[in-house]
Design a protein around this motif. Structure first.
Motif, PDB file in Angstrom:
ATOM      1  N   GLU A   1       0.707  -1.034  -0.012  1.00 50.30           N
ATOM      2  CA  GLU A   1      -0.094   0.031   0.043  1.00 50.30           C
ATOM      3  C   GLU A   1       0.929   1.283  -0.143  1.00 50.30           C
ATOM      4  O   GLU A   1       1.776   1.279   0.617  1.00 50.30           O
ATOM      5  N   VAL A   2       0.608   2.088  -0.771  1.00 46.55           N
ATOM      6  CA  VAL A   2       1.398   3.409  -0.951  1.00 46.55           C
ATOM      7  C   VAL A   2       0.407   4.689  -0.577  1.00 46.55           C
ATOM      8  O   VAL A   2      -0.630   4.698  -0.925  1.00 46.55           O
ATOM      9  N   GLY A   3       1.024   5.160   0.621  1.00 50.94           N
ATOM     10  CA  GLY A   3       0.306   6.471   0.937  1.00 50.94           C
ATOM     11  C   GLY A   3       1.175   7.347   1.912  1.00 50.94           C
ATOM     12  O   GLY A   3       2.221   6.890   2.170  1.00 50.94           O
ATOM     13  N   ARG A   4       0.817   8.407   2.312  1.00 49.89           N
ATOM     14  CA  ARG A   4       1.532   9.458   3.064  1.00 49.89           C
ATOM     15  C   ARG A   4       1.186   8.881   4.385  1.00 49.89           C
ATOM     16  O   ARG A   4       0.272   8.441   4.791  1.00 49.89           O
ATOM     17  N   LEU A   5       2.055   9.575   5.463  1.00 50.22           N
ATOM     18  CA  LEU A   5       1.917   9.484   6.885  1.00 50.22           C
ATOM     19  C   LEU A   5       0.666  10.296   7.209  1.00 50.22           C
ATOM     20  O   LEU A   5       0.570  11.367   6.923  1.00 50.22           O
ATOM     21  N   SER A   6      -0.278   9.506   8.222  1.00 47.68           N
ATOM     22  CA  SER A   6      -1.515  10.271   8.629  1.00 47.68           C
ATOM     23  C   SER A   6      -1.403  10.818  10.019  1.00 47.68           C
ATOM     24  O   SER A   6      -0.737  10.058  10.841  1.00 47.68           O
ATOM     25  N   VAL A   7      -1.693  11.872  10.221  1.00 50.08           N
ATOM     26  CA  VAL A   7      -1.633  12.631  11.674  1.00 50.08           C
ATOM     27  C   VAL A   7      -3.131  12.531  12.016  1.00 50.08           C
ATOM     28  O   VAL A   7      -3.998  12.350  11.504  1.00 50.08           O
ATOM     29  N   VAL A   8      -3.100  13.204  13.199  1.00 48.46           N
ATOM     30  CA  VAL A   8      -4.389  13.569  14.136  1.00 48.46           C
ATOM     31  C   VAL A   8      -5.144  14.204  13.161  1.00 48.46           C
ATOM     32  O   VAL A   8      -4.662  15.351  12.557  1.00 48.46           O
ATOM     33  N   GLY A   9      -6.427  14.003  13.067  1.00 44.68           N
ATOM     34  CA  GLY A   9      -7.315  14.702  12.108  1.00 44.68           C
ATOM     35  C   GLY A   9      -7.465  14.550  10.640  1.00 44.68           C
ATOM     36  O   GLY A   9      -8.237  14.981   9.992  1.00 44.68           O
ATOM     37  N   GLY A  10      -6.848  13.386  10.436  1.00 46.85           N
ATOM     38  CA  GLY A  10      -6.785  12.687   8.895  1.00 46.85           C
ATOM     39  C   GLY A  10      -5.999  13.632   7.986  1.00 46.85           C
ATOM     40  O   GLY A  10      -5.998  13.103   6.831  1.00 46.85           O
ATOM     41  N   ALA A  11      -5.344  14.438   8.396  1.00 46.37           N
ATOM     42  CA  ALA A  11      -4.284  15.169   7.442  1.00 46.37           C
ATOM     43  C   ALA A  11      -3.070  14.355   7.189  1.00 46.37           C
ATOM     44  O   ALA A  11      -2.559  13.176   8.056  1.00 46.37           O
ATOM     45  N   GLU A  12      -2.571  14.221   6.047  1.00 43.68           N
ATOM     46  CA  GLU A  12      -1.529  13.360   5.243  1.00 43.68           C
ATOM     47  C   GLU A  12      -0.207  14.483   5.227  1.00 43.68           C
ATOM     48  O   GLU A  12      -0.380  15.514   4.694  1.00 43.68           O
ATOM     49  N   ILE A  13       0.963  13.872   5.591  1.00 43.55           N
ATOM     50  CA  ILE A  13       2.020  14.690   5.465  1.00 43.55           C
ATOM     51  C   ILE A  13       3.319  13.719   5.079  1.00 43.55           C
ATOM     52  O   ILE A  13       3.195  12.711   4.723  1.00 43.55           O
ATOM     53  N   GLY A  14       4.330  14.722   4.534  1.00 44.23           N
ATOM     54  CA  GLY A  14       5.365  13.842   4.047  1.00 44.23           C
ATOM     55  C   GLY A  14       5.415  13.174   2.686  1.00 44.23           C
ATOM     56  O   GLY A  14       4.539  13.382   1.954  1.00 44.23           O
ATOM     57  N   PRO A  15       6.519  12.452   2.248  1.00 46.83           N
ATOM     58  CA  PRO A  15       6.717  12.124   0.960  1.00 46.83           C
ATOM     59  C   PRO A  15       5.934  10.567   1.041  1.00 46.83           C
ATOM     60  O   PRO A  15       5.366  10.157   1.948  1.00 46.83           O
ATOM     61  N   LEU A  16       5.333   9.864  -0.136  1.00 44.84           N
ATOM     62  CA  LEU A  16       4.737   8.779  -0.352  1.00 44.84           C
ATOM     63  C   LEU A  16       5.826   7.684   0.338  1.00 44.84           C
ATOM     64  O   LEU A  16       6.754   7.516  -0.018  1.00 44.84           O
ATOM     65  N   ARG A  17       5.063   6.824   0.887  1.00 42.88           N
ATOM     66  CA  ARG A  17       5.578   5.704   1.667  1.00 42.88           C
ATOM     67  C   ARG A  17       4.882   4.360   1.390  1.00 42.88           C
ATOM     68  O   ARG A  17       3.540   4.433   1.024  1.00 42.88           O
ATOM     69  N   CYS A  18       5.542   3.342   1.478  1.00 39.01           N
ATOM     70  CA  CYS A  18       5.089   1.890   1.559  1.00 39.01           C
ATOM     71  C   CYS A  18       4.525   1.396   2.868  1.00 39.01           C
ATOM     72  O   CYS A  18       5.547   1.521   3.817  1.00 39.01           O
ATOM     73  N   TRP A  19       3.386   0.965   2.964  1.00 44.03           N
ATOM     74  CA  TRP A  19       2.923   0.456   4.158  1.00 44.03           C
ATOM     75  C   TRP A  19       2.591  -1.263   3.954  1.00 44.03           C
ATOM     76  O   TRP A  19       2.112  -1.541   2.768  1.00 44.03           O
ATOM     77  N   PRO A  20       3.085  -1.771   4.991  1.00 46.75           N
ATOM     78  CA  PRO A  20       3.769  -1.744   6.396  1.00 46.75           C
ATOM     79  C   PRO A  20       4.965  -1.332   6.198  1.00 46.75           C
ATOM     80  O   PRO A  20       5.664  -1.568   5.103  1.00 46.75           O
ATOM     81  N   GLY A  21       5.641  -0.536   7.155  1.00 45.59           N
ATOM     82  CA  GLY A  21       6.787  -0.151   7.407  1.00 45.59           C
ATOM     83  C   GLY A  21       7.127   1.329   6.992  1.00 45.59           C
ATOM     84  O   GLY A  21       8.152   1.724   7.740  1.00 45.59           O
ATOM     85  N   GLY A  22       6.626   1.887   6.157  1.00 41.08           N
ATOM     86  CA  GLY A  22       6.491   3.499   6.067  1.00 41.08           C
ATOM     87  C   GLY A  22       7.866   3.702   5.158  1.00 41.08           C
ATOM     88  O   GLY A  22       8.556   4.915   5.432  1.00 41.08           O
TER      89      GLY A  22
END
Length: 480
Positions: free
Chosen positions: A241-262
């Motif tokens: 799965e490819v996506g950005r890091l999610s923070v409180v409130g549902g906002a996404e920050i940072g570069p695209l990462r592979c999950w699991p692992g980030g």
């Protein structure tokens, strides 16, 4: 590097009985035999770096062949290199080897190769610890050499090198992952053999070529999910799965990462906690310089996050390699500060007879890329030694970046040398009985033109590794 990577030939004198068993040997015969032995043994010197080898560059034997051999030696480029680094996390490592002996190409030939050694330069940028970078530094070269068939001429050796690099990268990753450690590393691995440069890379460390004439070209591809659409599609198709890091409130920050692992990279060595769709299969590019030479800059992303390829090349032009490496690091720190480990190797490939790389003239504007790289058709390796006198002209010999082993390992390169009753795993090099080997093409939808009963073959463990990388089965290795 293991001692098996260089073969030294022991020669004994066998003087035939002459004159009806009298035991007398003509003086001319002794001189001829001693001269032949002297050429092979290097005059009793270091046999590890003086290999009895057959080389297609040299030409025939006798006086004409020896003259051609000496001329080839005189035309061999000089290497000057420098390395500089600034540490932030202690996870960058590098490899510098200028005297790697090529395995003997022919036990029956007594003519020494004009290119008996090759050079290796590598930058390894570790993450989540330094274990993977250290293991790769210490083992990757041996694994690449173990994947090379024996008995090849130098041209055949260069032709087989891209395939051996793929096998060596995958074997290094497989062995490190078997340790169950979660560390990972990028790897940019450069082999220089005469005027021929072969680069294999995973991750976002980079190698650029600053050819004479001021033309700067990338010899690697950045495997960052943020920037590489094809790699994002491959990872998701394999089960990641490819996506950005999610923070409180549902906002996404940072570069695209592979999950699991980030992990933000799509290819690396190690990283077992991320999933084996993060593959160690390298992008490989092989080029041949003109006899005007050129400069390589090999560096970790601490440089490339601060400087463009053009900027790095321009920042150190006119400086010798040792000072150039320091200047690139200095310029990167001035631009961005020390936010990551920062490592740079500069290698100058210098025409014979010169002591340092001549400065490049200003680059002319609107110069077509076709004037920089001259594409080479897919032909046998016999034409690798064609002379090129045009300054700044670089011949592209090989380029391939597919992540599919069925495409990268290709047909069996042993040319029928293997026994009919015994096969060898193309990755880990273990011997296999015919009923044990599994074709790399078996069950692959990506190699419809290949026959699944043809080689190369994989052992069961390497076949499991291949399937896991392609998303056909989960990794069976557990993290400690």
């Amino acid at each position: 590097m293991s001692s098996s990577s260089a073969v030294a030939h022991q020669h004994q004198h066998h003087h035939p009985q002459q004159g009806g068993g009298s035991g007398l040997v003509p003086l001319a015969a002794l001189i001829k035999e001693d001269a032949r032995t002297e050429r092979c043994s290097g005059g009793g010197g270091d046999v590890g770096s003086r290999i009895c080898a057959r080389d297609e560059d040299v030409g025939g034997s006798g006086a004409g062949g020896e003259a051609a051999e000496e001329e080839a030696r005189r035309q061999r480029p000089l290497l000057r290199y420098g390395c500089a680094a600034q540490s932030k996390k202690g996870e960058d490592f590098f490899l510098l080897r200028t005297d790697c002996p090529r395995p003997s190409t022919s036990a029956s030939s007594s003519v020494a190769s004009p290119y008996p050694t090759f050079a290796v330069f590598a930058v390894l940028d570790g993450h989540n610890g330094n274990a993977a970078a250290i293991y790769t530094r210490d083992n990757l070269l041996n694994h690449v050499l173990s994947a090379m068939p024996r008995g090849l001429s130098r041209e055949e050796w260069l032709h087989a090198l891209p395939r051996a690099l793929v096998a060596g990268f995958v074997k290094t990753d497989k062995e490190f992952q078997s340790k169950g450690q979660t560390s990972g590393t990028t790897a940019t691995f450069v082999i220089i053999d005469g005027w021929t440069i072969t680069v294999a890379s995973v991750g976002d460390s980079r190698c650029i070529l600053d050819a004479q004439g001021g033309n700067v070209s990338l010899l690697t591809v950045d495997h960052r999910l943020e920037e590489n659409v094809e790699e994002r599609e491959r990872v998701t198709a394999s089960g990641g799965e490819v996506g950005r890091l999610s923070v409180v409130g549902g906002a996404e920050i940072g570069p695209l990462r592979c999950w699991p692992g980030g992990l933000c990279l799509s290819r690396s060595i190690g990283d077992i906690d991320v999933g084996e769709f993060i593959v160690p299969v390298p992008y490989v590019k092989q080029v041949k310089l003109s006899n005007a030479g050129g400069r390589l800059i090999i560096a970790s992303d601490g440089i490339w996050d601060a400087l463009s390829s053009e900027g790095a090349a321009k920042s150190c032009r006119g400086l010798p390699a040792e000072l150039a490496a320091k200047q690139v690091v200095k310029e990167a720190l001035r631009t961005r500060g020390l936010k990551d480990d920062t490592t740079c190797i500069v290698v100058d490939i210098i025409p014979p007879g010169q002591t340092m790389r001549p400065p490049s003239p200003p680059k002319k504007m609107n110069k077509l890329k076709s004037l920089i790289f001259r594409k080479k058709a897919k032909e046998p390796a016999q034409k690798l030694n064609k002379q090129h006198s045009g300054a700044g002209v670089v011949e592209e010999i090989f380029e391939e970046g597919s992540a599919m082993l069925s495409e990268r390992l290709g047909p069996d390169s042993n040319g029928g040398r293997t026994s009919l009753s015994l096969f060898t795993c193309a990755i880990c090099q273990v011997d296999l009985e015919p009923n044990e080997g599994i074709s790399v093409h078996a069950g692959s939808i990506f190699s419809s033109s290949s026959k699944p009963w043809e080689g190369p073959f994989l052992c069961s463990d390497c076949r499991d590794k291949k399937d896991a990388m392609e998303g056909k089965r989960p990794s069976g290795v557990k993290v400690l």
